[in-house]
Motif scaffolding. Structure first.
Motif, short mmCIF file in Angstrom:
data_model
loop_
_atom_site.label_atom_id
_atom_site.label_comp_id
_atom_site.label_asym_id
_atom_site.label_seq_id
_atom_site.Cartn_x
_atom_site.Cartn_y
_atom_site.Cartn_z
N GLU A 80 0.82 -1.08 0.08
CA GLU A 80 0.04 -0.06 -0.02
C GLU A 80 0.90 1.15 0.20
N MET A 81 2.09 1.14 0.62
CA MET A 81 3.02 2.28 0.86
C MET A 81 3.48 2.68 -0.53
N PHE A 82 3.66 1.53 -1.19
CA PHE A 82 4.60 1.66 -2.47
C PHE A 82 3.56 2.25 -3.51
N SER A 83 2.13 1.85 -3.29
CA SER A 83 1.04 2.30 -4.02
C SER A 83 0.87 3.66 -4.06
N GLU A 84 0.97 4.12 -2.94
CA GLU A 84 0.76 5.72 -2.57
C GLU A 84 1.88 6.41 -3.24
N LEU A 85 3.00 5.73 -3.06
CA LEU A 85 4.33 6.41 -3.80
C LEU A 85 4.20 6.63 -5.31
N ARG A 86 3.71 5.34 -5.77
CA ARG A 86 3.52 5.48 -7.39
C ARG A 86 2.39 6.67 -7.66
N LYS A 87 1.32 6.66 -7.05
CA LYS A 87 0.31 7.65 -7.27
C LYS A 87 0.70 9.00 -7.06
N PRO B 274 8.56 6.33 -11.90
CA PRO B 274 9.02 5.25 -11.23
C PRO B 274 10.52 5.86 -10.43
N LEU B 275 11.22 6.62 -11.06
CA LEU B 275 12.39 6.86 -10.18
C LEU B 275 12.16 7.98 -9.26
N ALA B 276 11.28 8.97 -9.39
CA ALA B 276 10.58 9.87 -8.61
C ALA B 276 10.12 9.03 -7.36
N ALA B 277 9.36 7.95 -7.66
CA ALA B 277 8.60 7.38 -6.74
C ALA B 277 9.86 6.68 -5.75
N SER C 73 9.59 -5.12 1.13
CA SER C 73 10.12 -3.90 0.31
C SER C 73 10.94 -4.00 -0.69
N ARG C 74 11.59 -5.17 -0.38
CA ARG C 74 12.71 -5.62 -1.53
C ARG C 74 12.11 -6.01 -2.83
N VAL C 75 10.75 -6.54 -2.88
CA VAL C 75 10.05 -6.89 -3.72
C VAL C 75 9.50 -5.79 -4.63
N GLU C 76 9.19 -4.82 -3.73
CA GLU C 76 8.59 -3.43 -4.21
C GLU C 76 9.72 -2.68 -4.97
N LEU C 77 10.93 -2.64 -4.27
CA LEU C 77 11.97 -1.85 -4.98
C LEU C 77 12.27 -2.42 -6.40
N GLN C 78 12.43 -3.98 -6.33
CA GLN C 78 12.66 -4.73 -7.54
C GLN C 78 11.65 -4.06 -8.73
N ALA C 79 10.47 -4.10 -8.36
CA ALA C 79 9.24 -3.91 -9.28
C ALA C 79 9.38 -2.15 -9.61
N ILE C 80 9.68 -1.46 -8.81
CA ILE C 80 9.80 0.01 -9.16
C ILE C 80 11.19 0.18 -10.01
#
Length: 147
Positions: A15-22, A27-30, A75-82
């Motif tokens: 959810e936190m990464f979803s909010e960062l993306r929104k 992606p780099l800004a997120a 967090s690692r999975v989300e970082l890899q995705a971003i």
């Protein structure tokens, strides 16, 4: 209570990464916003010390550690995705290994936060952003990213 809070927060990474993306156009800004978010743990050296005392408990209590590890893995999975998203958007070189860079980002943010507390030059956010940008620089493409 501590265990219940730990369980609750360990499940909120996506959810936190979803909010960062929104909230960010690229992606780099997120990714940079994630670093800024993490820097909130170090509003002062004293605040960082308090947060590290909680980390000490999380690392030594087996039940709490389970939640800490779950959050770290998420967090690692989300970082890899971003990072993959940044590659697909043309912000990072296609030769980047997302798994390796995600691990490096984790390490640089944690280490940068600690070194900021030693030197306390400027804000933790600026210090950590500078270090993150130094790590990312060799992989950036010519495309401009909007922060």
């Amino acid at each position: 209570v501590w265990l219940a809070l730990s369980a609750r927060f360990s499940g909120g990474t996506g959810e936190m990464f979803s909010e960062l993306r929104k909230a960010n156009r690229s992606p780099l800004a997120a990714l940079r916003a994630y670093g800024d978010c993490i820097s909130g743990l170090a509003t002062s050296p004293e605040a960082l010390a308090r947060n590290l005392s909680y980390l000490q408990i999380d690392l030594t209590d087996p039940n709490l550690r389970t939640h800490l590890v779950a959050q770290a893995r998420a967090s690692r999975v989300e970082l890899q995705a971003i990072i993959k998203e940044a590659i697909a958007a043309g912000e990072l070189d296609r030769q980047v290994n997302p798994n390796r860079l995600a691990r490096t980002v984790e390490a640089i943010l944690a280490g940068s936060m600690m070194s900021w507390a030693y030197y306390e030059e400027g804000t933790a956010t600026r210090w950590m952003r500078d270090d993150l940008d130094a790590v990312l620089k060799p992989y950036l493409t010519k495309k401009k990213t909007k922060r």
